[in-house]
Design a protein around this motif. Sequence first.
Motif, short mmCIF file in Angstrom:
data_model
loop_
_atom_site.label_atom_id
_atom_site.label_comp_id
_atom_site.label_asym_id
_atom_site.label_seq_id
_atom_site.Cartn_x
_atom_site.Cartn_y
_atom_site.Cartn_z
N MET A 203 2.73 -2.42 3.90
CA MET A 203 3.78 -1.50 3.46
C MET A 203 3.17 -0.18 3.01
O MET A 203 2.29 -0.13 2.15
N ASP B 184 -5.17 -2.81 -4.79
CA ASP B 184 -6.32 -2.39 -5.59
C ASP B 184 -7.18 -3.49 -6.17
O ASP B 184 -8.14 -3.21 -6.86
N ASN C 92 9.63 4.18 -4.20
CA ASN C 92 10.54 3.65 -5.24
C ASN C 92 10.10 2.33 -5.85
O ASN C 92 10.92 1.54 -6.31
N GLY C 93 8.79 2.06 -5.83
CA GLY C 93 8.31 0.84 -6.46
C GLY C 93 8.04 -0.26 -5.44
O GLY C 93 8.32 -0.09 -4.25
N ALA D 66 0.83 -1.20 0.00
CA ALA D 66 0.00 0.00 0.00
C ALA D 66 0.86 1.26 0.00
O ALA D 66 0.49 2.29 0.54
N GLY D 67 2.04 1.12 -0.62
CA GLY D 67 2.96 2.26 -0.64
C GLY D 67 2.82 3.12 -1.89
O GLY D 67 3.40 4.21 -1.97
P1 UTP Z 1 0.62 0.36 -9.27
O1 UTP Z 1 1.51 -0.15 -10.29
O2 UTP Z 1 -0.84 0.36 -9.57
O3 UTP Z 1 1.12 1.82 -8.87
O4 UTP Z 1 0.88 -0.45 -7.93
P2 UTP Z 1 0.52 3.03 -8.04
O5 UTP Z 1 1.68 3.92 -7.87
O6 UTP Z 1 -0.17 2.65 -6.76
O7 UTP Z 1 -0.60 3.64 -8.98
P3 UTP Z 1 -0.47 4.75 -10.15
O8 UTP Z 1 0.32 4.10 -11.23
O9 UTP Z 1 0.22 5.94 -9.55
O10 UTP Z 1 -1.89 5.04 -10.52
C1 UTP Z 1 0.62 -1.81 -7.78
C2 UTP Z 1 0.71 -2.13 -6.30
O11 UTP Z 1 2.02 -1.87 -5.81
C3 UTP Z 1 1.96 -0.94 -4.73
C4 UTP Z 1 0.65 -0.20 -4.91
O12 UTP Z 1 0.22 0.36 -3.68
C5 UTP Z 1 -0.24 -1.31 -5.43
O13 UTP Z 1 -0.69 -2.13 -4.37
N1 UTP Z 1 3.13 -0.05 -4.78
C6 UTP Z 1 3.45 0.59 -5.93
C7 UTP Z 1 3.86 0.12 -3.65
O14 UTP Z 1 3.54 -0.47 -2.58
N2 UTP Z 1 4.94 0.94 -3.70
C8 UTP Z 1 5.29 1.61 -4.82
O15 UTP Z 1 6.29 2.34 -4.78
C9 UTP Z 1 4.53 1.43 -5.97
#
Ligand code: UTP
Length: 408
Positions: free
Chosen positions: A147, A235, A203-204, A97-98
């Motif tokens: 997270m 999501d 950072n992903g 959830a980061g």
């Molecule tokens: P997404 O690829 O949908 O990215 O994340 P996002 O940043 O939440 O959404 P947009 O692209 O800005 O609209 C897939 C999963 O990875 C988590 C997200 O919370 C989601 O559960 N995630 C993504 C992280 O935990 N950290 C991050 O840095 C990026």
Amino acid sequence: MTKQQAEEKLRQYGQEHVLKYYDILDEAQRQKLLRQIEETDFSVLKNIGLAGEKRERGRFEPLAAMELPQIRQRKDEFEKIGIQALTSGKAAALLLAGGMGTRLGTDAPKGTYDIGLTRPVFIFERLIRNLLDVTEPLGVWPMLFVMTSEKNHETTVSFFKAHDYFGYRSDRIAFFKQEMAPACDENGRLFMEAKDRIATSPNGNAGWYSSLIRAGLDQVIRDEGIEWINLFAVDNVLQKILDPVFIGATLDAGVSVGAKVVKKASPQEKVGVICQEDGHPSIVEYYELSDEMRDAKDEKGEPAYNFGVILNYLFHLPELDEVVGKGTPYHLVRKKISYLDENGDPVTPEQENGFKFEQLVLDLIHELDSCLPFEVVREKEFAPIKNKTGIDSVETARELCKQNGIEL
Ligand code: UTP
């Protein structure tokens, strides 16, 4: 770090403008900025040269998935193994959830979004409900790691608290923060978010395990004897979490990671598909699929590259321990990034205006030796909410919830 050391570090990367407002900052702000400069890894900026370039890939081969008929046949056997892992405390869950959820267009954490129609139903609430559907009948409380990032940590934690953790036991939830990376414009120039702060973004999702360890939660893993972690995205409101059948199949296969997958709706569907690359599990993006791969068939005459991942994985921790220090490549992701303009005024852009740097969990999977793709029924387990309307949206997720008898 002193101002002089900060200047030297910034000069190496051509980012001297970061100190533009230094002289007008008060002492506390100066220290804050110097600390951020010290802690930030600017070397990610060298990836800017890769914008628009194709990644070099290895040799792709199909990776057979365990498909629905096979799963149905052995369901009881797998379920028994999965339940045993859950009741003996070997499996835990981890909610990613980061992310910033920018496509949804709200500043609040995505999990706090209300998808209800006749009453409030928050995304977090639905996910916890899905988890409780598995754990309640077994009378177990597996650890749930959550997270967050520096950007949404406090709001996330207080939201859970305000809603009484949606019925989960609060002492069985552990929140931790992921790492951040700087954000820049299309030319690689760092954005400033405030006069005393470089713009940063999470950072992903690849760094979840190293961040968990950095937060000291590896102690909990050792104390509780946790061996498997079910990683899941914030999501997808329909996914099963700690699904005993999935756990059982993964354990039985003796692989490093299990991956829930769905069959492609058509050969043209734009999803990344799971395969082998140079002998390791990998995801090939739809635009990387050659015509030959798209037309390839397996022994049953079905497309050989036919299953897309849904970001629900079961990781075996001993194998992750071996690869955790390795680091995975950074991907450039074009996003809308708020910044201070030349006059120091805040700007919230309408269009994508720069890059964030993200490490993706897909690359972490590629470090491992073996993977079991485990098929799930798309209509029953995949309702991702990326956008407000259209494809993968609040609208489509509501419709899928309705089809599954979930009242919103
Ligand atoms: P997404 O690829 O949908 O990215 O994340 P996002 O940043 O939440 O959404 P947009 O692209 O800005 O609209 C897939 C999963 O990875 C988590 C997200 O919370 C989601 O559960 N995630 C993504 C992280 O935990 N950290 C991050 O840095 C990026």
